[in-house]
Design a protein around this motif. Structure first.
Motif, PDB file in Angstrom:
ATOM      1  N   LEU A  67     -24.951  56.898  -3.211  1.00  0.00           N
ATOM      2  CA  LEU A  67     -24.512  57.695  -2.066  1.00  0.00           C
ATOM      3  C   LEU A  67     -25.589  57.656  -0.997  1.00  0.00           C
ATOM      4  O   LEU A  67     -26.754  57.372  -1.280  1.00  0.00           O
ATOM      5  N   TYR A  69     -26.527  59.759   3.057  1.00  0.00           N
ATOM      6  CA  TYR A  69     -26.108  60.693   4.095  1.00  0.00           C
ATOM      7  C   TYR A  69     -25.678  59.939   5.340  1.00  0.00           C
ATOM      8  O   TYR A  69     -26.322  58.971   5.752  1.00  0.00           O
ATOM      9  N   ASP A  70     -24.597  60.407   5.978  1.00  0.00           N
ATOM     10  CA  ASP A  70     -24.167  59.826   7.243  1.00  0.00           C
ATOM     11  C   ASP A  70     -24.798  60.589   8.408  1.00  0.00           C
ATOM     12  O   ASP A  70     -25.657  61.454   8.213  1.00  0.00           O
ATOM     13  N   GLU A  74     -23.669  64.350   5.811  1.00  0.00           N
ATOM     14  CA  GLU A  74     -22.734  64.500   4.700  1.00  0.00           C
ATOM     15  C   GLU A  74     -22.845  63.265   3.803  1.00  0.00           C
ATOM     16  O   GLU A  74     -22.976  62.140   4.287  1.00  0.00           O
ATOM     17  N   GLN A  76     -21.893  60.193   1.608  1.00  0.00           N
ATOM     18  CA  GLN A  76     -20.805  59.224   1.603  1.00  0.00           C
ATOM     19  C   GLN A  76     -21.072  58.174   0.528  1.00  0.00           C
ATOM     20  O   GLN A  76     -22.223  57.847   0.232  1.00  0.00           O
ATOM     21  N   GLU A  82     -16.563  56.514  -4.844  1.00  0.00           N
ATOM     22  CA  GLU A  82     -16.186  57.814  -4.296  1.00  0.00           C
ATOM     23  C   GLU A  82     -17.266  58.813  -4.674  1.00  0.00           C
ATOM     24  O   GLU A  82     -18.203  58.493  -5.405  1.00  0.00           O
TER      25      GLU A  82
END
Length: 217
Positions: A67, A69-70, A74, A76, A82
């Motif tokens: 994952l 952070y965008d 958040e 992503q 997912e």
């Protein structure tokens, strides 16, 4: 993606250059970005051992995490398909990985690489600063302090599923596990208690990101 070269240095000194992993027949001589930084890189391009933020700039281009952070801060999915699922008691976090991802040496990225990455952090001979990321994983004490031959709290039921079992719920578990850059378990012949080669060979990174290290000066 066209081949790209990124050069990072202090003033006129080139600290490192990174080349886009995608192949292209076009001339990449015009695809050069020069970035000035305020301190010399240490050249520790390992997500397991780096300390300098400037080394991290290169690491973030070479490696990927499950994952990230965008721009809205958040999380992503990147290597993950997912966002992970979390058990009702908050102690189990399950990630599903994308298929078809490869490291820059052509090897496939699988759940084994994820487990390897966190197992090195739990190794009794690990001297880096990220051991706190794994201390809450089941089996950590048995692996770090005892005779256990594997870190039992990380399961890999198949090549694209990784399950983290914790001794207690941790509010930052998804971030801690999800944003850790994933290393290749085939780059070195890992053996518990013997990771000096991994620690010393930090200028030869193999990641799954868009870039690979071309040279470091």
């Amino acid at each position: 993606m066209n081949n790209k070269i990124m050069k990072s240095g202090l003033a006129a000194m080139m600290a490192a250059s990174l080349v886009g992993c995608s192949s292209s027949s076009s001339d990449n001589s015009n695809n050069v970005l020069t970035v000035g930084i305020t301190a010399q890189m240490n050249g520790v391009f390992s997500p397991l051992y780096y300390e300098s933020a400037y080394d991290a700039y290169a690491i973030n281009l070479i490696y990927q995490s499950m994952l990230q952070y965008d721009e809205n801060e958040e999380l992503q999915p990147v290597l993950a398909k997912e966002l992970p699922t979390i058990s009702d008691d908050g102690k189990t976090v399950t990630f599903k990985l994308n298929k078809g991802v490869k490291f820059s040496d052509g090897s496939k990225l699988t759940s084994s690489d994820v487990k390897y990455t966190f197992t090195v952090l739990a190794d009794p001979s690990y001297t880096g600063r990220f051991s706190s990321d794994v201390e809450n994983i089941e089996g950590y004490k048995e692996y770090h302090d005892g005779d256990a031959t594997e870190l039992s709290g990380i399961e890999t039921p198949d090549d694209y599923t990784v399950v983290f079992h914790m001794t207690q719920p941790r509010i930052d578990a998804v971030t801690t596990f999800g944003t850790r850059a994933i290393c290749s378990d085939t780059q070195y012949k890992y053996k518990k208690g013997h990771i000096s080669k991994i620690e010393k060979d930090t200028s030869n990174p193999i990641g799954s990101g868009a870039y690979k290290l071309n040279r470091h000066i």
